[in-house]
Enzyme design. Sequence first.
Site, PDB file in Angstrom:
ATOM      1  N   ILE A  73       0.856  -1.145  -0.019  1.00  0.00           N
ATOM      2  CA  ILE A  73      -0.001   0.086   0.085  1.00  0.00           C
ATOM      3  C   ILE A  73       0.841   1.339  -0.014  1.00  0.00           C
ATOM      4  O   ILE A  73       0.749   2.208  -0.676  1.00  0.00           O
ATOM      5  CB  ILE A  73      -0.939  -0.120   1.021  1.00  0.00           C
ATOM      6  CG1 ILE A  73      -2.004  -1.015   1.105  1.00  0.00           C
ATOM      7  CG2 ILE A  73      -1.691   1.273   1.286  1.00  0.00           C
ATOM      8  CD1 ILE A  73      -2.914  -1.415   2.393  1.00  0.00           C
ATOM      9  N   ASP A 110      10.950   0.657   6.959  1.00  0.00           N
ATOM     10  CA  ASP A 110      10.273  -0.773   7.017  1.00  0.00           C
ATOM     11  C   ASP A 110      11.286  -1.717   7.799  1.00  0.00           C
ATOM     12  O   ASP A 110      12.543  -1.641   7.651  1.00  0.00           O
ATOM     13  CB  ASP A 110       9.877  -1.108   5.819  1.00  0.00           C
ATOM     14  CG  ASP A 110       9.058  -2.186   5.593  1.00  0.00           C
ATOM     15  OD1 ASP A 110       7.959  -1.951   5.501  1.00  0.00           O
ATOM     16  OD2 ASP A 110       9.337  -3.644   5.795  1.00  0.00           O
ATOM     17  N   ALA A 156      -3.870   2.696   8.336  1.00  0.00           N
ATOM     18  CA  ALA A 156      -3.687   1.356   8.645  1.00  0.00           C
ATOM     19  C   ALA A 156      -4.380   0.780   9.745  1.00  0.00           C
ATOM     20  O   ALA A 156      -5.609   0.124   9.497  1.00  0.00           O
ATOM     21  CB  ALA A 156      -2.051   1.358   9.101  1.00  0.00           C
ATOM     22  N   ARG A 157      -3.912   1.068  10.851  1.00  0.00           N
ATOM     23  CA  ARG A 157      -4.793   0.549  12.176  1.00  0.00           C
ATOM     24  C   ARG A 157      -5.048   1.718  13.311  1.00  0.00           C
ATOM     25  O   ARG A 157      -3.777   2.439  13.361  1.00  0.00           O
ATOM     26  CB  ARG A 157      -4.316  -0.587  12.784  1.00  0.00           C
ATOM     27  CG  ARG A 157      -5.083  -1.897  11.972  1.00  0.00           C
ATOM     28  CD  ARG A 157      -6.362  -2.159  11.895  1.00  0.00           C
ATOM     29  NE  ARG A 157      -6.753  -3.356  11.401  1.00  0.00           N
ATOM     30  CZ  ARG A 157      -7.012  -3.324   9.975  1.00  0.00           C
ATOM     31  NH1 ARG A 157      -7.112  -2.250   9.375  1.00  0.00           N
ATOM     32  NH2 ARG A 157      -7.539  -4.608   9.565  1.00  0.00           N
ATOM     33  N   ASP A 205      -8.627   6.971   8.757  1.00  0.00           N
ATOM     34  CA  ASP A 205      -9.593   6.284   8.241  1.00  0.00           C
ATOM     35  C   ASP A 205      -9.845   5.262   9.324  1.00  0.00           C
ATOM     36  O   ASP A 205     -10.647   4.349   9.046  1.00  0.00           O
ATOM     37  CB  ASP A 205      -9.291   5.696   6.904  1.00  0.00           C
ATOM     38  CG  ASP A 205     -10.626   4.818   6.260  1.00  0.00           C
ATOM     39  OD1 ASP A 205     -11.531   5.553   6.366  1.00  0.00           O
ATOM     40  OD2 ASP A 205     -10.155   3.668   6.039  1.00  0.00           O
ATOM     41  N   GLU A 207     -13.618   1.014  17.056  1.00  0.00           N
ATOM     42  CA  GLU A 207     -14.861   1.199  16.153  1.00  0.00           C
ATOM     43  C   GLU A 207     -16.062   0.587  16.264  1.00  0.00           C
ATOM     44  O   GLU A 207     -15.960  -0.668  16.588  1.00  0.00           O
ATOM     45  CB  GLU A 207     -14.152   0.758  14.598  1.00  0.00           C
ATOM     46  CG  GLU A 207     -13.106   1.732  14.315  1.00  0.00           C
ATOM     47  CD  GLU A 207     -12.288   1.166  12.817  1.00  0.00           C
ATOM     48  OE1 GLU A 207     -12.838   0.308  12.572  1.00  0.00           O
ATOM     49  OE2 GLU A 207     -11.181   2.040  12.914  1.00  0.00           O
ATOM     50  N   HIS A 225     -13.416   4.224   8.179  1.00  0.00           N
ATOM     51  CA  HIS A 225     -12.952   3.144   7.918  1.00  0.00           C
ATOM     52  C   HIS A 225     -13.205   2.583   6.450  1.00  0.00           C
ATOM     53  O   HIS A 225     -13.846   1.479   6.298  1.00  0.00           O
ATOM     54  CB  HIS A 225     -12.996   1.869   8.705  1.00  0.00           C
ATOM     55  CG  HIS A 225     -12.024   0.707   8.905  1.00  0.00           C
ATOM     56  ND1 HIS A 225     -11.493   0.106   9.710  1.00  0.00           N
ATOM     57  CD2 HIS A 225     -11.083   0.434   7.819  1.00  0.00           C
ATOM     58  CE1 HIS A 225     -10.574  -0.745   9.776  1.00  0.00           C
ATOM     59  NE2 HIS A 225     -10.434  -0.702   8.349  1.00  0.00           N
ATOM     60  N   ALA A 281     -11.230   0.950   1.814  1.00  0.00           N
ATOM     61  CA  ALA A 281     -11.426  -0.323   0.946  1.00  0.00           C
ATOM     62  C   ALA A 281     -12.566  -0.255   0.327  1.00  0.00           C
ATOM     63  O   ALA A 281     -13.041  -1.316  -0.634  1.00  0.00           O
ATOM     64  CB  ALA A 281     -10.848  -1.503   1.591  1.00  0.00           C
TER      65      ALA A 281
END
Length: 317
Positions: free
Chosen positions: A155, A174, A234-235, A259, A264, A283, A286
Site C-alpha cells: 500500500i 520498514d 492502517a490501524r 480512516d 470502531e 474506515h 477499501a
Amino acid sequence: MKKILVTATNYSKYCLEGKKILEDYGCEIVENPHDRPYTPEELKEVIADIDGVVAGVDTWNQEIFGLAPKLKAIARFGVGVDNIDLDAAKAHGITVSNCPGVNTSAVAEQAVGLILSLTRRIPFLNAAIRRGEWVRPMAHELKSQTVGFLGFGAIARNVAEKLQGFHPAMIAYDKYPNQEKADELGVRLCSLEEVLEQSDIISIHLPATPETAQLINRETIARMKDGVCLINTARGTIVDEKALCEALESGKIAGAGTDVFASEPVLPDNPLFAFEQYVATPHTSAETYENCATTSVVTAEALIAVFEGKEPVNRLV
C-alpha cells in the site's frame, strides 16, 4: 449445505460475484443486517451452526470459537487480522485466511486523498465558504515537502507511485526493507527516527501488532517536525489518540487525517472531532466497487477450498 456468515457489510449490494460462487456451491448465506460490525453478543446469537465466515472487523476470540462447534474457516474480507485471535483459531481447528494486495490501490487512493485534504485544507475551506466566509490561507505544494512512510509494503509503495507526479521527496522506514522497490519509486530507505524527524507528512502503513501499538505517542510526536501532517489508513491502535489530541491542540501536528480508530465504530464525542484540522473517514479506504468484487471472490474461493480439504490462498493458520 454449508452455512456461511458474512459479517462484512453490504454483501448483496457490492459482492455479487463472490456471493454467486458460494451459492453455486450450495451454501446458505447469512448476511450482516447491521451497517456496522457485529458486537460480540450479536455473534454469540448466530454462530452456533455456522460452517464458514467472511469476516469484517468484528472480534473473533476464544469465547466466540467455543460457541461455534461447526466453524471450519474464516476468510477475512481484507488484510488486517488483529481482530482475530489466530492462536485460538488454530486451537479450535479453524483455518484463517486473508486477502493481501487486493485492496492496495483503494487504500492508497484514500491516503493520497487525505494528504491533499490536509495540505490544501479542503474540508475546512469547503465548510468556511458555505458559512459565507471568504478565507484564503496559504499552503505548501507537495513538491516542496518530504513525505515519510512508516511501513513500506504494497500500500505504501502504491501511495508513493501515485505521489510521484506531485514530485515530493519521499523517505520510508520498514522492518524488512525492499531496496529494489524503493529505488524504482525514488524513495530513500532510512531509520524510523529519520522518518519521524525529517518528514513534513507522515503516512502510516504498519500492521497492528504489540510492537506497533501506540507507536505514535508523546515521545515519537516530540521527535517530529513542528507543523507535521499525520495520515493513518492502517490501524487505529498504532496512534495514541490522547497524545494526538494534545499535539493538534498545541499545533505540533498541523493536521491529521485518519480512516481508522482505536475503537470502531467511533463515538461522536471523540475529542479529536473538536479540531477543524482533523479529517476523518469511517474506515472506508477499501470501500470501492472494484475491491469489493475482487475480495468477495477471493474469500469465497478460500472458504470452498477449506470445505474441500484443500489449501486456501493466503492461509494464515
